[in-house]
Design a protein around this motif. Structure first.
Motif, PDB file in Angstrom:
ATOM      1  N   CYS A  40       6.565 -29.242  12.503  1.00 34.81           N
ATOM      2  CA  CYS A  40       7.367 -29.913  11.470  1.00 34.81           C
ATOM      3  C   CYS A  40       6.930 -29.467  10.081  1.00 34.81           C
ATOM      4  O   CYS A  40       7.751 -29.116   9.234  1.00 34.81           O
ATOM      5  CB  CYS A  40       7.174 -31.422  11.519  1.00 34.81           C
ATOM      6  N   THR A  41       5.622 -29.508   9.859  1.00 33.05           N
ATOM      7  CA  THR A  41       5.140 -29.308   8.490  1.00 33.05           C
ATOM      8  C   THR A  41       5.309 -27.866   8.040  1.00 33.05           C
ATOM      9  O   THR A  41       5.604 -27.596   6.888  1.00 33.05           O
ATOM     10  CB  THR A  41       3.667 -29.730   8.355  1.00 33.05           C
ATOM     11  N   ALA A  47       7.093 -26.958   4.603  1.00 31.50           N
ATOM     12  CA  ALA A  47       6.189 -26.425   3.582  1.00 31.50           C
ATOM     13  C   ALA A  47       6.588 -25.003   3.209  1.00 31.50           C
ATOM     14  O   ALA A  47       6.584 -24.622   2.031  1.00 31.50           O
ATOM     15  CB  ALA A  47       4.754 -26.459   4.093  1.00 31.50           C
ATOM     16  N   ASP A  48       6.967 -24.222   4.206  1.00 29.28           N
ATOM     17  CA  ASP A  48       7.334 -22.844   3.961  1.00 29.28           C
ATOM     18  C   ASP A  48       8.592 -22.770   3.080  1.00 29.28           C
ATOM     19  O   ASP A  48       8.644 -22.015   2.108  1.00 29.28           O
ATOM     20  CB  ASP A  48       7.608 -22.179   5.315  1.00 29.28           C
ATOM     21  N   LEU A  53       8.509 -20.543  -5.484  1.00 26.52           N
ATOM     22  CA  LEU A  53       8.098 -19.254  -6.035  1.00 26.52           C
ATOM     23  C   LEU A  53       9.290 -18.435  -6.508  1.00 26.52           C
ATOM     24  O   LEU A  53       9.255 -17.820  -7.555  1.00 26.52           O
ATOM     25  CB  LEU A  53       7.302 -18.475  -4.979  1.00 26.52           C
ATOM     26  N   ARG A  54      10.377 -18.478  -5.711  1.00 27.03           N
ATOM     27  CA  ARG A  54      11.541 -17.676  -6.112  1.00 27.03           C
ATOM     28  C   ARG A  54      12.231 -18.278  -7.332  1.00 27.03           C
ATOM     29  O   ARG A  54      12.600 -17.591  -8.260  1.00 27.03           O
ATOM     30  CB  ARG A  54      12.543 -17.593  -4.957  1.00 27.03           C
ATOM     31  N   LEU A  83       0.480 -29.029  -0.974  1.00 21.92           N
ATOM     32  CA  LEU A  83       1.081 -29.522   0.261  1.00 21.92           C
ATOM     33  C   LEU A  83      -0.014 -29.468   1.305  1.00 21.92           C
ATOM     34  O   LEU A  83      -0.518 -28.398   1.620  1.00 21.92           O
ATOM     35  CB  LEU A  83       2.239 -28.618   0.701  1.00 21.92           C
ATOM     36  N   LEU A  84      -0.415 -30.609   1.800  1.00 25.04           N
ATOM     37  CA  LEU A  84      -1.545 -30.619   2.728  1.00 25.04           C
ATOM     38  C   LEU A  84      -1.109 -31.211   4.065  1.00 25.04           C
ATOM     39  O   LEU A  84      -0.916 -32.419   4.177  1.00 25.04           O
ATOM     40  CB  LEU A  84      -2.690 -31.463   2.144  1.00 25.04           C
ATOM     41  N   PRO A  85      -0.942 -30.382   5.073  1.00 22.31           N
ATOM     42  CA  PRO A  85      -0.511 -30.905   6.374  1.00 22.31           C
ATOM     43  C   PRO A  85      -1.684 -31.449   7.183  1.00 22.31           C
ATOM     44  O   PRO A  85      -2.797 -30.936   7.083  1.00 22.31           O
ATOM     45  CB  PRO A  85       0.081 -29.672   7.065  1.00 22.31           C
TER      46      PRO A  85
END
Ligand code: SF4
Length: 755
Positions: free
Chosen positions: A366-367, A371-372, A379-380, A395-397
């Protein structure tokens, strides 16, 4: 070899029965394996002299996979019986059912083979009827199922439920051995159990009386076979063991599962013959149209109650399937389809607070996806495109694993929040996935516990649990609400500042749009106080209320919901027009904004300046485009700016086709008075026909056709067009290049060496 499962309600004495049966089987020289499948993990205690052995789940949690060994889990008990305890999480935490599944997988992986034994006995908690506890019911585990019950209603209810579970797994072969009646010694108990056995068509294989020898043997940590071999009760288990031995050779003794309906069971055990009807407290009673009689709100049958047939079928024939009345499926309430999940939506909101971390509580699967996607869009959209790579916000999974699902993931979650706070984040949001919700992890309690250990820090749980809470938009709004907790309600507005609300989180052009709008606002002498939530930090959020007015970036349902929420909670002032697209819309927008912020001021200088820029662009591109014929195909009517641009460039609109789409937005009447044909319910076939007959130079559309369009230039109407006065010029530039290219693309010989 036979595998049997003893199922029964917790506390009914099934572990005592199981251990005594295993001991009796061992006395028959059977090689026996007993597997306790109850988080209480005391199934095999009496076979082991009262000892408690390590459980599979604890071992699995404490020992790395490569170091795990079967010998650490299988212990030798009375007369070489092999004893295993699956174990489980603490009550109220994690998922015990998943634990059973995992234990079986571990035992299999470590090489425990049922075929090494004569009898494998699974002692299973029977009042938990989730998929995990049903594993021993599966064909590859239990050849025969024994129901252990007393005459209490709840024990019989659990036994009946187990029959329902068996029926789900039963293929062609019956698999129920019968009932083991473990008496509690109350009045008419035996009659109840026998009535139940007749009703479900199962034999009572043993009636175990209340007998003092059980407690004495238990005190000694022994089975009756060991402590009181000549007692009458020990004899009962010997008979039962012989029956198991017979069953091993003769499976025709097994019965199909024929559970009772709840009402039948109530009638049988409690003697209740009438269905109790309930009425919701606040709802007005429904009435029968003809007679005016009040209807029961649940069953919608007449009268205060409905009679249950007093006859309980003795036995249902195994071969006759129950008659199921044919009913049309209940229609689902009308609702838009779900997109994404609330976990992903909430994280998308909280992630945008640049100096806050978001702890993603869930498994990697899920994360990682969320997160991706967030990191890439960040960034884009803000980093790489702007020529400066910024740090991706935290972002800390928690990366929940199988053991967290079994034992609960709260400890891991607390550790992750602490990690974030120790790393210097002062504000941490926590967002949970479906698995966290399914196993009941109490995120709110975990966050307040950690908060007390880090004075001054803010740990904010967002109340979402993946798709259990809803779709992406639901989560996005929940995330926005919790981010709004950072707003200081006591701050008062200051002249000259505006807030921007609802910029799209995944659009790559948001920064560009923002700069355009910021430029126009500056020309009116205003500045941006806070963007909710692009690039916002906790400081700008705290002083959010400094803005004199709040401006909307979009006019979509999420932004409108956010507007309603902020306006209700903080009593904010909003400028209603979203960011404008195209010359005409932008002129109206500037006039309305000037009237709102600077009543009495004349926006003409700004408008003239923009018009000059726009006209210069039109003059530049018109020579290549004037006179070209354009077919416009769109699923939304919100394309006024595109049509304006076509006309300003001297091009001809041959037709506008509006296709049917869920995404489309209608503007009734917008196109009706235009001087070109408009066709609604436009299909790909109609489009192909018009390309053939009308022969346009250019087809403009916001979706690609399903049939390839040969011999015509094609361009897309942008999903996220440039905002402001000059939107159309972007298109004009593209068209002027496109229309100079040959209609048919392809590799061309460039004069070089072809080899
Ligand atoms: S729907 Fe549930 S399982 Fe799927 S990604 Fe969202 S949180 Fe994870």
């Amino acid at each position: 070899m036979i595998q049997i499962a003893l199922y029964g309600k917790g506390g009914i004495g099934k572990s005592t029965v199981s251990a005594n049966l295993s001991a009796a089987l061992a006395d028959l020289n059977k090689r026996v394996l007993q597997v306790g499948c109850d988080p209480k993990h005391d199934s095999t205690r009496l076979l082991l002299g009262g000892a408690v052995i390590p459980t599979v789940l604890d071992y699995m949690r404490e020992t790395p996979g490569e170091a795990q060994q079967l010998e650490a889990l299988v212990f030798e008990g009375y007369r070489s019986t092999a004893c295993v305890e699956a174990g489980g999480p603490k009550p109220g935490i994690g998922c015990a059912g998943r634990g059973i599944l995992s234990s079986f997988e571990v035992l299999k992986r470590l090489g425990l083979r049922a075929s090494s034994f004569d009898v494998v006995l699974y002692d299973v908690l029977g009042d938990v009827v989730c998929g995990g506890f049903a594993v021993p019911l599966r064909k590859e585990y239990a050849d025969a199922v024994f129901l252990v019950t007393s005459g209490e209603y709840m024990a019989l209810y659990a036994a009946n439920n187990i029959l329902r579970g068996i029926r789900n797994f039963e293929d062609t072969n019956p698999r129920v051995a019968g009932i083991i009646f473990n008496s509690r010694g109350f009045f008419a108990e035996e009659e109840r159990v026998f009535a139940f056995s007749r009703a479900v068509g199962l034999p009572v294989l043993s009636s175990i009386p209340r007998d003092e020898v059980f407690s004495q043997a238990e005190k000694a940590g022994k089975t009756l076979a060991e402590a009181f071999p000549s007692s009458a009760s020990a004899g009962i288990f010997r008979e039962l063991a012989v029956y198991v031995e017979t069953l091993e050779k003769d499976r025709s003794l097994l019965h199909p599962a024929n559970p009772l309906g709840d009402l039948e069971l109530e009638a049988l055990v409690l003697g209740r013959r009438e269905r109790v009807c309930m009425k919701p407290f606040t709802t007005a009673p429904a009435t029968d149209e003809k007679t005016g009689t009040e209807l029961c709100s649940l069953c919608q049958e007449k009268g205060p109650s409905a009679e249950i047939p007093s006859e309980i079928p003795e036995t249902k024939s195994a071969g006759t399937p129950e008659e199921v009345p044919t009913q049309s499926p209940t229609p689902l309430p009308s609702r838009p389809p779900l997109y994404g999940c609330a976990f992903s939506g909430a994280a998308t909101a909280t992630f945008q607070v640049s100096d806050a971390a978001t702890v993603l509580h869930g498994p990697r699967s899920c994360t990682h996806i969320t997160a991706d996607a967030l990191a890439c869009s960040f960034l884009r959209g803000g980093g790489i495109n702007a020529g400066e790579v910024k740090q991706v916000p935290g972002l800390l999974p928690t990366d929940m694993e199988e053991e967290d699902v079994i034992f609960g993931g709260i400890e891991k979650l607390e550790r992750k929040i602490e990690e974030a706070l120790s790393a210097g984040w002062q504000t941490v949001f926590v967002v949970s996935t479906c698995p966290g919700g399914i196993i009941g992890d109490d995120v709110k309690r975990a966050t307040s516990r950690v908060e007390t250990r880090f004075p001054g820090a803010r740990v904010i749980p967002v109340p979402v649990e993946g798709v259990l809470t809803g779709d992406f938009s639901t989560g996005l709004l929940e995330g926005y609400k919790r981010v709004a907790d950072l707003i200081d309600p006591s701050v008062t507005p200051e002249k000259g500042l505006v807030n921007i609300i609802g910029e799209r989180s995944f659009s790559l052009r948001e920064e560009e749009h923002f700069r355009t709008i910021e430029g126009l606002i500056k020309k009116l002498g205003y500045g941006v106080n806070c963007r909710f939530l692009k690039g916002a930090d906790t400081l700008s959020l705290r002083s959010f209320k400094k803005a004199e007015i709040n401006m909307l970036a979009c006019d979509d349902p999420e932004t409108r919901a956010l507007q309603a929420y902020l306006s209700d909670r903080f009593g904010l002032e909003f400028f209603e027009l979203p960011f404008p697209v195209g010359f005409r819309e932008s002129s109206l927008w500037v006039k309305a904004l000037t009237a709102r912020l600077l009543p009495g001021e004349d926006p003409s200088p700004l408008l003239e300046e923009q018009e000059e820029l726009y006209r210069a662009g039109v003059v530049k591109y018109a020579p290549q485009l004037s006179g070209k014929r354009v077919l416009v195909v769109s699923y939304t009517e919100d394309i006024g700016w595109v049509l304006d641009t076509i006309r300003d460039l001297g091009m001809e609109i041959v037709k506008v086709g509006i296709s049917v789409s869920f995404f489309g937005r209608g503007s009734p009447g917008l196109l009706s008075c235009e001087a070109f044909p408009v066709e609604r319910d436009y299909t790909d076939e109609k489009r192909a026909r018009d390309v053939r007959i009308l022969m346009p130079d250019l087809v403009l559309s916001n979706y690609a056709p399903s049939v390839p369009e040969d011999g015509v230039h094609y361009d897309t109407i942008p999903f996220s067009p440039q905002v402001g006065f000059l939107s159309g010029l972007e298109l004009a530039k593209r068209w002027s290049t496109l229309l100079r290219l040959p209609v048919t693309e392809g590799w061309k010989y460039d004069g070089g060496d072809e080899s």
